[in-house]
Design an enzyme around this catalytic site. Structure first.
Site, PDB file in Angstrom:
ATOM      1  CD  GLU A   7      -6.460   2.482   0.874  1.00 10.03           C
ATOM      2  OE1 GLU A   7      -6.286   1.716   1.650  1.00 10.03           O
ATOM      3  OE2 GLU A   7      -6.644   3.835   1.001  1.00 10.03           O
ATOM      4  CG  HIS A  13      -0.450   7.613  -0.704  1.00 10.13           C
ATOM      5  ND1 HIS A  13      -1.324   8.352  -0.998  1.00 10.13           N
ATOM      6  CD2 HIS A  13      -1.613   6.945  -0.650  1.00 10.13           C
ATOM      7  CE1 HIS A  13      -2.884   8.520  -0.127  1.00 10.13           C
ATOM      8  NE2 HIS A  13      -2.827   7.159  -0.343  1.00 10.13           N
TER       9      HIS A  13
END
Length: 237
Positions: A84, A9
């Protein structure tokens, strides 16, 4: 077997404030991260992408948004196993503070034994991510053919663990790998072995320029010289 583009990201508000975001809700891209994401359609313009797969977190969805807007026919799939790492009690804390935690030495030197209090282990993170890639490789091959190319947007530690797995490296060596925000890491899978074609490619060499060493030997995020940035770091200033 397909070619996988692993996209970290874009730079987030947590990256720039030196916070270990983990799965904390509401973490978005900062101004630079939005600019990085806006450039993705150009960077990937020559590639016939079959599908886009994303971590469920906001910063990954925001990173893929310009690419999806530029390609109306590109389907987005949310994959929880690309999430994550669950840093548990470490989530939302300043990285500078975490550098003094006894567990940090294990995270740096023996990550396969590191388990975050109230969260998950790095070993569990790596296992779930690798399983997701294997299943998506099979699905993409089945639905789009063996020469298909597809993109997965995830997080620094997740991508580093997938690179280590592709290279046959023990997880204890994954801290030697670095992937900047909005970088592209490309792995081509074959029947017998994967090939690493790109690693952390941003097209920007600014992060390689020498930086003035701070007096205490630590970066702004508290990372000591020679240590890896937990979560992946903020990349070039």
């Amino acid at each position: 077997m397909p070619t996988l583009i692993l996209l970290r990201h874009g730079r987030s508000t947590a990256n720039t404030t030196g916070v270990l975001a983990g799965r904390t809700p509401g973490v978005s891209l900062d101004e630079r991260g939005l600019s990085q994401a806006a450039d993705l359609p150009r960077r990937l313009a020559e590639l016939p992408l079959a599908v886009a797969v994303s971590s469920p977190l906001q910063r990954c969805r925001e990173t893929l948004a310009p690419l999806l807007d530029a390609r109306p026919g590109l389907d987005l799939h949310i994959e929880d196993r690309l999430n994550e790492c669950d840093y548990g009690d470490w989530s939302g804390r300043k990285l500078a503070e975490l550098g003094d935690e006894p567990l940090m030495e294990t995270v740096q030197q023996h990550p396969s034994a590191a388990a975050f209090p109230g969260g998950e282990s790095l070993r569990a993170m790596a296992t779930r991510a690798a399983e997701a890639v294997r299943e998506w490789n099979a699905r993409v091959t089945r639905e789009h053919g063996p020469d298909a190319v597809y993109v997965m947007c995830s997080h620094g530690d997740v991508i580093k663990s997938l690179v280590a797995e592709a290279l046959g490296l023990h997880l204890d060596l994954f801290q030697r790998i670095s992937v900047d925000p909005c970088s592209l890491t490309v792995i081509r899978y074959t029947r017998l072995r994967p090939f690493l074609l790109r690693l952390g490619d941003t097209g920007d060499l600014a992060s390689l320029a020498p930086r003035e060493a701070p007096a205490d030997g630590k970066a702004e995020d508290g990372t000591a010289q020679g240590d890896a940035a937990v979560g992946g770091g903020a990349g070039a200033p």
